[in-house]
Every structure is written in structure tokens, then in C-alpha cells.
Design a protein around this motif. Structure first.
Motif, mmCIF file in Angstrom:
data_model
loop_
_atom_site.group_PDB
_atom_site.id
_atom_site.type_symbol
_atom_site.label_atom_id
_atom_site.label_comp_id
_atom_site.label_asym_id
_atom_site.label_seq_id
_atom_site.Cartn_x
_atom_site.Cartn_y
_atom_site.Cartn_z
ATOM 1 N N GLU A 196 0.831 -1.225 0.000
ATOM 2 C CA GLU A 196 0.000 0.000 0.000
ATOM 3 C C GLU A 196 0.863 1.274 0.000
ATOM 4 O OE1 GLU A 196 0.341 -2.026 2.464
ATOM 5 O OE2 GLU A 196 0.571 -0.964 4.381
ATOM 6 N N LEU A 197 2.187 1.081 0.149
ATOM 7 C CA LEU A 197 3.062 2.262 0.213
ATOM 8 C C LEU A 197 3.647 2.593 -1.156
ATOM 9 C CD1 LEU A 197 5.020 1.495 3.521
ATOM 10 C CD2 LEU A 197 3.055 3.026 3.216
ATOM 11 N N SER A 198 4.020 3.849 -1.346
ATOM 12 C CA SER A 198 4.692 4.244 -2.599
ATOM 13 C C SER A 198 6.120 3.693 -2.574
ATOM 14 C CB SER A 198 4.742 5.776 -2.698
ATOM 15 O OG SER A 198 5.725 6.276 -1.783
ATOM 16 N N TYR A 199 6.780 3.780 -3.694
ATOM 17 C CA TYR A 199 8.131 3.250 -3.848
ATOM 18 C C TYR A 199 9.068 3.801 -2.767
ATOM 19 C CZ TYR A 199 12.304 1.800 -6.541
ATOM 20 O OH TYR A 199 13.476 1.215 -6.955
ATOM 21 N N SER A 200 9.084 5.113 -2.613
ATOM 22 C CA SER A 200 10.012 5.734 -1.655
ATOM 23 C C SER A 200 9.547 5.568 -0.228
ATOM 24 C CB SER A 200 10.197 7.223 -1.998
ATOM 25 O OG SER A 200 10.823 7.314 -3.266
ATOM 26 N N GLU A 201 8.231 5.621 0.006
ATOM 27 C CA GLU A 201 7.712 5.347 1.364
ATOM 28 C C GLU A 201 8.107 3.944 1.793
ATOM 29 O OE1 GLU A 201 3.510 7.951 1.244
ATOM 30 O OE2 GLU A 201 3.583 5.818 0.622
ATOM 31 N N ASN A 202 7.944 2.989 0.864
ATOM 32 C CA ASN A 202 8.261 1.585 1.154
ATOM 33 C C ASN A 202 9.724 1.458 1.562
ATOM 34 O OD1 ASN A 202 7.230 -0.999 1.360
ATOM 35 N ND2 ASN A 202 6.800 -1.202 -0.815
ATOM 36 N N PHE A 203 10.589 2.117 0.800
ATOM 37 C CA PHE A 203 12.027 2.008 1.091
ATOM 38 C C PHE A 203 12.351 2.600 2.462
ATOM 39 C CE2 PHE A 203 16.384 1.518 0.701
ATOM 40 C CZ PHE A 203 17.035 2.707 0.953
ATOM 41 N N LEU A 204 11.819 3.773 2.759
ATOM 42 C CA LEU A 204 12.102 4.390 4.065
ATOM 43 C C LEU A 204 11.581 3.516 5.199
ATOM 44 C CD1 LEU A 204 11.339 8.157 3.324
ATOM 45 C CD2 LEU A 204 13.585 7.084 3.667
ATOM 46 N N ARG A 205 10.413 2.916 5.000
ATOM 47 C CA ARG A 205 9.853 2.063 6.068
ATOM 48 C C ARG A 205 10.719 0.805 6.249
ATOM 49 N NH1 ARG A 205 6.808 -2.293 6.316
ATOM 50 N NH2 ARG A 205 5.582 -2.666 8.234
ATOM 51 N N MET A 206 11.173 0.221 5.129
ATOM 52 C CA MET A 206 12.022 -0.985 5.244
ATOM 53 C C MET A 206 13.360 -0.665 5.916
ATOM 54 S SD MET A 206 11.466 -3.248 1.782
ATOM 55 C CE MET A 206 11.609 -1.963 0.565
ATOM 56 N N CYS A 207 13.775 0.605 5.805
ATOM 57 C CA CYS A 207 15.049 0.992 6.453
ATOM 58 C C CYS A 207 14.838 1.344 7.929
ATOM 59 C CB CYS A 207 15.643 2.201 5.743
ATOM 60 S SG CYS A 207 16.359 1.849 4.143
ATOM 61 N N PHE A 208 13.780 2.054 8.249
ATOM 62 C CA PHE A 208 13.705 2.667 9.585
ATOM 63 C C PHE A 208 12.633 2.096 10.510
ATOM 64 C CE2 PHE A 208 17.042 5.299 8.519
ATOM 65 C CZ PHE A 208 16.808 6.049 7.365
ATOM 66 N N ALA A 209 11.757 1.232 9.991
ATOM 67 C CA ALA A 209 10.736 0.650 10.889
ATOM 68 C C ALA A 209 11.376 -0.446 11.752
ATOM 69 C CB ALA A 209 9.596 0.058 10.074
ATOM 70 N N VAL A 210 10.875 -0.605 12.960
ATOM 71 C CA VAL A 210 11.313 -1.702 13.843
ATOM 72 C C VAL A 210 10.047 -2.408 14.348
ATOM 73 C CG1 VAL A 210 13.509 -0.705 14.567
ATOM 74 C CG2 VAL A 210 11.418 -0.088 15.806
ATOM 75 N N PRO A 211 10.146 -3.727 14.604
ATOM 76 C CA PRO A 211 8.956 -4.485 14.999
ATOM 77 C C PRO A 211 8.335 -4.006 16.318
ATOM 78 C CG PRO A 211 10.827 -5.932 14.538
ATOM 79 C CD PRO A 211 11.348 -4.548 14.557
ATOM 80 N N ALA A 212 9.107 -3.241 17.075
ATOM 81 C CA ALA A 212 8.622 -2.884 18.421
ATOM 82 C C ALA A 212 7.567 -1.792 18.401
ATOM 83 C CB ALA A 212 9.820 -2.433 19.264
ATOM 84 N N GLU A 213 7.426 -1.120 17.242
ATOM 85 C CA GLU A 213 6.416 -0.048 17.212
ATOM 86 C C GLU A 213 5.971 0.198 15.783
ATOM 87 O OE1 GLU A 213 8.861 2.928 19.018
ATOM 88 O OE2 GLU A 213 9.586 3.680 17.085
ATOM 89 N N ASP A 214 4.842 0.891 15.638
ATOM 90 C CA ASP A 214 4.375 1.261 14.295
ATOM 91 C C ASP A 214 5.301 2.320 13.727
ATOM 92 O OD1 ASP A 214 0.879 1.040 15.290
ATOM 93 O OD2 ASP A 214 2.322 -0.472 14.536
ATOM 94 N N TYR A 215 5.360 2.411 12.405
ATOM 95 C CA TYR A 215 6.222 3.421 11.759
ATOM 96 C C TYR A 215 5.407 4.191 10.734
ATOM 97 C CZ TYR A 215 9.991 5.536 9.062
ATOM 98 O OH TYR A 215 10.805 6.435 8.421
ATOM 99 N N GLU A 216 5.361 5.470 10.908
ATOM 100 C CA GLU A 216 4.685 6.344 9.947
ATOM 101 C C GLU A 216 5.749 7.055 9.108
ATOM 102 O OE1 GLU A 216 1.073 5.318 10.137
ATOM 103 O OE2 GLU A 216 1.414 7.225 9.079
ATOM 104 N N VAL A 217 5.671 6.944 7.804
ATOM 105 C CA VAL A 217 6.652 7.620 6.956
ATOM 106 C C VAL A 217 6.392 9.130 6.964
ATOM 107 C CG1 VAL A 217 7.629 7.806 4.641
ATOM 108 C CG2 VAL A 217 6.801 5.584 5.460
ATOM 109 N N ASN A 218 7.437 9.900 7.232
ATOM 110 C CA ASN A 218 7.325 11.367 7.177
ATOM 111 C C ASN A 218 7.201 11.792 5.714
ATOM 112 O OD1 ASN A 218 8.015 14.116 6.860
ATOM 113 N ND2 ASN A 218 9.127 14.127 8.808
ATOM 114 N N PRO A 219 6.104 12.429 5.317
ATOM 115 C CA PRO A 219 5.899 12.785 3.895
ATOM 116 C C PRO A 219 6.981 13.706 3.349
ATOM 117 C CG PRO A 219 4.204 13.785 5.306
ATOM 118 C CD PRO A 219 4.958 12.824 6.160
#
Ligand code: SDX
Length: 433
Positions: A196-219
Motif C-alpha cells: 500500500e506504500l509508494s516506492y520511496s515510502e516503502n524504502f524508508l519504512r524498510m530501512c527505519f521501521a522496527v517491529p517494536a512499534e508502528d512506523y509512519e513515513v514522514n511525507p
């Protein structure tokens, strides 16, 4: 909208008592070329151009650079317009297919890329083989070529459909591999792409998200990431693109060719310069140290990283956009008065007014400001060239596709000026002095 080369008369080469007429060809814009393909047969002499400063190695309709003016066009569209109005995936479509997509074409393209972002579950084992402190570019070089071990259904380089599938797979999977290289490097678990994420949102989430909490991509960061990818997408026949073309000219599969391009990009004179440029700014530290550093450059102790370019003898248009991006990102998530940004701006001001740099036509290039932006976004310097390789994958594969679609394509095989010993007979060891 590709234009066939047009005849632009001939050039006469006089060599000893031989005179040979060489065809001159004109493209749609830019310098003409003198076709020397029959010169060796006519003169028994090679041309000599180490570094290819005066050599056009191919015909291409993808990217045009006017280094004197500081122009960069992708399929005719100026980079500053694409950076401000387009998206990276739209630029990917433009580079691959020659035109900006209609809304339905873009939706279909984005859909197919999105659904190729996952990696084979066995692929993740490759990362376990690296030391944790491996440079992420070592991981990229080592893993991207291995994609050819997984996609046997798209290795036939003579099948246009399989070439297309390989291009989509590479564009789609590079963010997943790059994010995994980063996560492995810092010892965090891998993050699965989300459709459901855009190309760049997806990449930022795969880099900076951690399983311990939700991650919202900064637009703001997603937009900056996407723009940075656009700025790095393609750049005519640079060293790594030429590497991909030369590897591809032998018939090597596209995954192996892109791995060769990644290896070449890693060099500090090329894509590795963004990492070196930030390290340089950190080493300078404060604006008052700039004059002493500049003296070291003039004494040729080291280069001013992020400055100079083989083609641009004016301001790299990408550097202008990158500088604006740095302002935006620092205002959003960093320190608008970031000391390194202040050093970079002062260093640029001083260099652009210094005769040493002026006479050598040295201006900031795409790597000068990118590190400050990427660092503010949370990336370590070791990831900067990885991000460059992620974005440049579309340029590499579009150039590879252009070459493979050319029916006259043949293996690249340069010659040399030989300066070694002439023929001599073997001497048995007992008779050597
Ligand atoms: C990229 O080709 C591309 O399109 C690449 C790229 C892409 O998108 O693919 O644009 C990406 O690689 C950008 C460039 C990143 N590299 C750097 O920022 C590293 C620093 N720059 C230099 O290494 C250099 O400018 C090159 C390699 C980029 C270009 O070198 P050239 O064209 O071979 O020029 P040169 O080395 O012959 O330099 C000419 C003169 C020399 O001085 P003199 O011998 O005449 O006294 O300029 C000097 C060089 O010493 N010089 C520099 C300098 N770059 C050139 N002096 C100080 N600092 C520099 N950065």
C-alpha cells in the motif's frame, strides 16, 4: 521520439601518405561524431583516448547532458522539472519506454513494480554470510548478481519480454535489498515491503521501521527521497553505465551486468564521492578551517570531494536541486543551521570565487550536498552510495535494454598502444644471470 543519426558530411584524416574520408554523423542535438570504424583498416593505426574524453561509445536516446551550460535532459525533459513535478517511478517509465505515462499506464507500471518488491525467502540467507561490519556496498555487489540464480525465467537476453521482466524485477527489488543491507549492517530485523506504500515510502519504512512499534513515513522525507532518486536515475555514459554496457555486450545476464555497475559506482571518483564528500565536511568541521583545507587542495594533497565533473564545466543542475532538498529536509527533521551545511555552503562560496577552481571549471556536482540531506534523513555515510546504486539501477537497465535492442550490437573490445617488450626467446633458469 528517437531520431536516426543524420549525415553531416565527412572528415578527412591524413596519415602519412594515406588520406581517408570518415563519415560525420549528427544526432538530435549535441556534438557531432566522426565515425572512425573504418580508420584502422585504412591506416593500420588506432585512435588513442584513455578515459574516453573525446569518444562516443554508443548511440543513445535516453539522456542528454550539455556540460558547458549545465543542462540534463531525460528523454528531452529537464531534470529540474522532473525533480519538482514528477515521481521516481514516473521517471523510470520515461527512461524505459521513452514517454511520460498516461494515468492508466502509470497505474499499471506502479502496480507491477509494487508486486515485484519481495525477495525469494532463500535470498535472505546471503546476508548472513557477511560480517556485520561489512560495508553495505560490499553486500550490494555480492547479492545483486545472485539474483540471476533465482530468476531463470528471465535470463534469455534475446527475448524482449524477458528483458522487460528483468528490468522490472531489478527496479522493484533494489530497495528491498538495499534496506536489508542496511538492517543487517546495524543488526536489526528485516522489514517486509508493503504494497500500500509508494516506492520511496516503502524504502524508508524498510530501512527505519522496527517491529517494536508502528512506523509512519514522514511525507517530507518520502518526497525528498523520491526526488533524490530522480536526481540519480541516469546520467549518459558515465563510468558505471559504460561498465554495464560493456558487460552486457558479451551477452551476460542483466543481474550480473548491474552487479558490475554497482562495483564501478563504488569508487570514490564516481558514486563513492557522496560518502567521501560528507567525510570531508566533517574533517573540515568549521568554516574557519576552510582556507587551510583549500590550500591542501591546491597543493594537490587531496581533491575537493563533490566538486568537478568530466562533463559539467558549469554547475551540475542536480546539485542545485540537491541543495534545495537539503534546506527542506534540515528544516523538517534536522537543524536548519546544521554546521556541516554551513561549512558546505561557505566552502562552495569560497571555491566558486577562487581562481584555482574557476580556471579548472570546478563546480559542485550531485554528490556535494547529497550527504548532508541523507545524513539528516537518518542514513549513515556508508549507505550513501547504496542509495545512489538503488536509483541508478533504472538508468543502467534502460541503457542495457537500449543496447540489447540494437540489432547491430556487438561485443565491446577496445585495443591498446603496446609499450611492452617485443618478441624474445625463453631463457632456461640455469642460464639466467
Ligand atoms: C559522479 O560521469 C558522470 O556522469 C558521473 C556522475 C553520474 O551521475 O554518473 O555525475 C556521478 O561520479 C560525479 C563526480 C563525483 N566525484 C567527485 O566528486 C570526486 C572529485 N572529483 C574529481 O575526482 C574529478 O572532478 C572527476 C573524477 C569527477 C572528473 O575528473 P576528470 O574529468 O578526469 O578531470 P581531471 O581529473 O583531469 O581534472 C582536471 C583538473 C586537474 O588539475 P590539473 O592537473 O589540471 O592541475 O582539475 C583538477 C585536477 O587535479 N580537479 C580537481 C577536482 N576535480 C578535478 N581538483 C580538486 N578537487 C576536485 N574535485
Amino acid at each position: 521520439m528517437t531520431e536516426a543519426p543524420k549525415s553531416a558530411g565527412t572528415a578527412t584524416l591524413t596519415y602519412g601518405d594515406t588520406s581517408v574520408e570518415l563519415p560525420v554523423m549528427a544526432g538530435s542535438t549535441g556534438p557531432n561524431v566522426i565515425d572512425i570504424r573504418k580508420m584502422y583498416a585504412a591506416t593500420d593505426a588506432f585512435t588513442f583516448d584513455p578515459g574516453f574524453t573525446s569518444t562516443a561509445a554508443c548511440e543513445s536516446a535516453l539522456t542528454y547532458i550539455d556540460g558547458d551550460v549545465g543542462t540534463l535532459l531525460h528523454r528531452g525533459y529537464p531534470i529540474d522539472q522532473l525533480a519538482s513535478k514528477s515521481s521516481f517511478l514516473e521517471v523510470c517509465h520515461l527512461l524505459l519506454h521513452g514517454e511520460l505515462p498516461t494515468a492508466s499506464e502509470f497505474a499499471a507500471f506502479e502496480n507491477i513494480v509494487t508486486r515485484h518488491t519481495m525477495l525469494h525467502s532463500q535470498f535472505d540467507r546471503f546476508f548472513e554470510g557477511f560480517r556485520r561490519d561489512a560495508h553495505p556496498m560490499a553486500i550490494m555487489v555480492g547479492t545483486v548478481g545472485a539474483l540471476s540464480a533465482f530468476y531463470h525465467d528471465s535470463l534469455d537476453i534475446h527475448d524482449a519480454r524477458q528483458r522487460e521482466i528483468s528490468a522490472i524485477r531489478l527496479i522493484a527489488k533494489m530497495p528491498t535489498i538495499a534496506a536489508r543491507a542496511y538492517k543487517y549492517h546495524i543488526g536489526q530485523p528485516f522489514v517486509t515491503p508493503r504494497n500500500e506504500l509508494s516506492y520511496s515510502e516503502n524504502f524508508l519504512r524498510m530501512c527505519f521501521a522496527v517491529p517494536a512499534e508502528d512506523y509512519e513515513v514522514n511525507p517530507v522525507l518520502a518526497k525528498a527521497m523520491d526526488r533524490i532518486f530522480i536526481l540519480h536515475a541516469d546520467h549518459e555514459q558515465n563510468a558505471s553505465t559504460s561498465t554495464v554496457r560493456l558487460a552486457g555486450s558479451s551477452g551476460a545476464n542483466p543481474f550480473a551486468c548491474i552487479a558490475a555497475g554497482i562495483a564501478c559506482l563504488w569508487g570514490p571518483s564516481h558514486g563513492g564521492a557522496n560518502e567521501e564528500a560528507l567525510n570531508m565536511l566533517k574533517e573540515i568541521g568549521t568554516p574557519d578551517k576552510i582556507p587551510e583545507f583549500i590550500e591542501g587542495v591546491k597543493a594537490k594533497k587531496y581533491k575537493l570531494m563533490g566538486f568537478g565533473h568530466r562533463v559539467y564545466k558549469n554547475y551540475d543542475p542536480r546539485a542545485k536541486v540537491m541543495k534545495e532538498s537539503a534546506d527542506e529536509v534540515l528544516a523538517a527533521v534536522g537543524d536548519p543551521n546544521d554546521p556541516l551545511f554551513q561549512v558546505a555552503k561557505e566552502l562552495e562560496r569560497i571555491a566558486l570565487n577562487d581562481e584555482y577552481f574557476i580556471e579548472r571549471k570546478l563546480f559542485p556536482n550531485v554528490d556535494f550536498y547529497s550527504g548532508i540531506t541523507l545524513s539528516a534523513m537518518g542514513f549513515p555515510t556508508s549507505m550513501f552510495t547504496v542509495l545512489f546504486s538503488l536509483a541508478r539501477t533504472v538508468g543502467w537497465i534502460a541503457q542495457w535494454q537500449e543496447m540489447m535492442a540494437d540489432p547491430s550490437q556487438k561485443i565491446g573490445r577496445p585495443r591498446q598502444l603496446y609499450t611492452g617488450p617485443t618478441e624474445r626467446d625463453y631463457v632456461p633458469i640455469q642460464q639466467r644471470g
